[in-house]
Design a protein around this motif. Sequence first.
Motif, PDB file in Angstrom:
ATOM      1  N   LEU A  49       0.813  -1.212   0.000  1.00 29.75           N
ATOM      2  CA  LEU A  49       0.000   0.000   0.000  1.00 29.75           C
ATOM      3  C   LEU A  49       0.850   1.266   0.000  1.00 29.75           C
ATOM      4  O   LEU A  49       0.411   2.306  -0.477  1.00 29.75           O
ATOM      5  CB  LEU A  49      -0.943  -0.003   1.204  1.00 29.75           C
ATOM      6  CG  LEU A  49      -1.986  -1.123   1.189  1.00 29.75           C
ATOM      7  CD1 LEU A  49      -2.651  -1.255   2.554  1.00 29.75           C
ATOM      8  CD2 LEU A  49      -3.013  -0.863   0.115  1.00 29.75           C
ATOM      9  N   LEU A  50       2.035   1.181   0.559  1.00 34.22           N
ATOM     10  CA  LEU A  50       2.991   2.292   0.573  1.00 34.22           C
ATOM     11  C   LEU A  50       4.290   1.795  -0.036  1.00 34.22           C
ATOM     12  O   LEU A  50       4.628   0.612   0.107  1.00 34.22           O
ATOM     13  CB  LEU A  50       3.243   2.783   2.003  1.00 34.22           C
ATOM     14  CG  LEU A  50       2.061   3.356   2.766  1.00 34.22           C
ATOM     15  CD1 LEU A  50       2.453   3.664   4.210  1.00 34.22           C
ATOM     16  CD2 LEU A  50       1.525   4.594   2.076  1.00 34.22           C
ATOM     17  N   SER A  51       5.013   2.699  -0.680  1.00 35.35           N
ATOM     18  CA  SER A  51       6.282   2.280  -1.295  1.00 35.35           C
ATOM     19  C   SER A  51       7.353   3.352  -1.106  1.00 35.35           C
ATOM     20  O   SER A  51       7.696   4.078  -2.038  1.00 35.35           O
ATOM     21  CB  SER A  51       6.077   1.968  -2.780  1.00 35.35           C
ATOM     22  OG  SER A  51       5.470   3.063  -3.426  1.00 35.35           O
ATOM     23  N   PRO A  52       7.868   3.442   0.121  1.00 36.96           N
ATOM     24  CA  PRO A  52       8.931   4.427   0.362  1.00 36.96           C
ATOM     25  C   PRO A  52      10.221   3.996  -0.326  1.00 36.96           C
ATOM     26  O   PRO A  52      10.442   2.819  -0.571  1.00 36.96           O
ATOM     27  CB  PRO A  52       9.088   4.387   1.883  1.00 36.96           C
ATOM     28  CG  PRO A  52       8.680   3.004   2.258  1.00 36.96           C
ATOM     29  CD  PRO A  52       7.573   2.642   1.304  1.00 36.96           C
ATOM     30  N   ARG A  53      11.050   4.986  -0.637  1.00 42.37           N
ATOM     31  CA  ARG A  53      12.369   4.637  -1.156  1.00 42.37           C
ATOM     32  C   ARG A  53      13.266   4.375   0.048  1.00 42.37           C
ATOM     33  O   ARG A  53      12.944   4.745   1.173  1.00 42.37           O
ATOM     34  CB  ARG A  53      12.902   5.726  -2.077  1.00 42.37           C
ATOM     35  CG  ARG A  53      13.250   7.021  -1.426  1.00 42.37           C
ATOM     36  CD  ARG A  53      13.767   8.043  -2.458  1.00 42.37           C
ATOM     37  NE  ARG A  53      13.814   9.360  -1.884  1.00 42.37           N
ATOM     38  CZ  ARG A  53      14.815   9.803  -1.123  1.00 42.37           C
ATOM     39  NH1 ARG A  53      15.840   9.031  -0.849  1.00 42.37           N
ATOM     40  NH2 ARG A  53      14.772  11.019  -0.611  1.00 42.37           N
ATOM     41  N   ARG A  54      14.374   3.731  -0.209  1.00 45.88           N
ATOM     42  CA  ARG A  54      15.299   3.400   0.871  1.00 45.88           C
ATOM     43  C   ARG A  54      16.568   4.228   0.751  1.00 45.88           C
ATOM     44  O   ARG A  54      17.085   4.438  -0.325  1.00 45.88           O
ATOM     45  CB  ARG A  54      15.659   1.910   0.836  1.00 45.88           C
ATOM     46  CG  ARG A  54      14.504   0.967   1.070  1.00 45.88           C
ATOM     47  CD  ARG A  54      13.941   1.157   2.461  1.00 45.88           C
ATOM     48  NE  ARG A  54      12.890   0.212   2.733  1.00 45.88           N
ATOM     49  CZ  ARG A  54      12.966  -0.740   3.634  1.00 45.88           C
ATOM     50  NH1 ARG A  54      14.037  -0.884   4.362  1.00 45.88           N
ATOM     51  NH2 ARG A  54      11.946  -1.543   3.816  1.00 45.88           N
ATOM     52  N   ASP A  55      17.036   4.667   1.894  1.00 40.03           N
ATOM     53  CA  ASP A  55      18.337   5.314   2.000  1.00 40.03           C
ATOM     54  C   ASP A  55      19.067   4.519   3.069  1.00 40.03           C
ATOM     55  O   ASP A  55      18.925   4.797   4.256  1.00 40.03           O
ATOM     56  CB  ASP A  55      18.180   6.788   2.384  1.00 40.03           C
ATOM     57  CG  ASP A  55      19.496   7.540   2.401  1.00 40.03           C
ATOM     58  OD1 ASP A  55      20.523   6.948   1.995  1.00 40.03           O
ATOM     59  OD2 ASP A  55      19.496   8.706   2.820  1.00 40.03           O
ATOM     60  N   GLY A  56      19.788   3.488   2.625  1.00 39.09           N
ATOM     61  CA  GLY A  56      20.345   2.531   3.577  1.00 39.09           C
ATOM     62  C   GLY A  56      19.196   1.741   4.174  1.00 39.09           C
ATOM     63  O   GLY A  56      18.407   1.144   3.453  1.00 39.09           O
ATOM     64  N   THR A  57      19.070   1.791   5.494  1.00 40.96           N
ATOM     65  CA  THR A  57      17.957   1.096   6.146  1.00 40.96           C
ATOM     66  C   THR A  57      16.779   2.021   6.420  1.00 40.96           C
ATOM     67  O   THR A  57      15.727   1.575   6.868  1.00 40.96           O
ATOM     68  CB  THR A  57      18.410   0.462   7.479  1.00 40.96           C
ATOM     69  OG1 THR A  57      18.898   1.504   8.326  1.00 40.96           O
ATOM     70  CG2 THR A  57      19.483  -0.588   7.246  1.00 40.96           C
ATOM     71  N   ALA A  58      16.964   3.315   6.150  1.00 35.66           N
ATOM     72  CA  ALA A  58      15.904   4.287   6.417  1.00 35.66           C
ATOM     73  C   ALA A  58      14.861   4.276   5.303  1.00 35.66           C
ATOM     74  O   ALA A  58      15.190   4.147   4.125  1.00 35.66           O
ATOM     75  CB  ALA A  58      16.499   5.687   6.543  1.00 35.66           C
ATOM     76  N   ARG A  59      13.617   4.408   5.695  1.00 36.46           N
ATOM     77  CA  ARG A  59      12.518   4.538   4.745  1.00 36.46           C
ATOM     78  C   ARG A  59      12.259   6.034   4.541  1.00 36.46           C
ATOM     79  O   ARG A  59      12.058   6.754   5.511  1.00 36.46           O
ATOM     80  CB  ARG A  59      11.263   3.875   5.291  1.00 36.46           C
ATOM     81  CG  ARG A  59      11.326   2.373   5.354  1.00 36.46           C
ATOM     82  CD  ARG A  59      10.136   1.851   6.164  1.00 36.46           C
ATOM     83  NE  ARG A  59       9.989   0.420   6.063  1.00 36.46           N
ATOM     84  CZ  ARG A  59      10.648  -0.463   6.814  1.00 36.46           C
ATOM     85  NH1 ARG A  59      11.495  -0.044   7.730  1.00 36.46           N
ATOM     86  NH2 ARG A  59      10.452  -1.751   6.660  1.00 36.46           N
TER      87      ARG A  59
END
Length: 141
Positions: A49-59
């Motif tokens: 339902l959500l698709s955040p991008r990743r910066d390392g392990t951070a959403r």
Amino acid sequence: MNKDIPGNYAAISEAEDVSESAKSYTIGDLAREFGVTLRTLRFYEDRGLLSPRRDGTARIYDARDRDRLSVILKGKQLGFTLTEIRAMLAEERLSDGQATNLKLSLDQIEDQIGHLEQQKEEIEQALIELKARRANLAVAA
């Protein structure tokens, strides 16, 4: 910048629109803003339902994810299942690319009202039974 000059209003609002759409949010930002847990956001991500991008392990969530979360939570508040909400979001995406509101048909609204009224009746019956049992236990004690 002189805001009294009409031409500047468009430039200001366009700049604000660009900065708003380019804004990013951490999982903590969205959790605080919407009053949900981090686990809830991760669950919605796992369900697609959500698709955040990743910066390392951070959403990192964008404005689109924020809008979708708002729609998801409104759908949940109205008693729709995540499967139903996912279908509504997919329809919305096909129609205009944005999912900023739940577009419900009259049939969907009528069905949901009936479903919620049935649940309400079941809850009222359960409360009556539990209160009767509580009264019986209080008398026996």
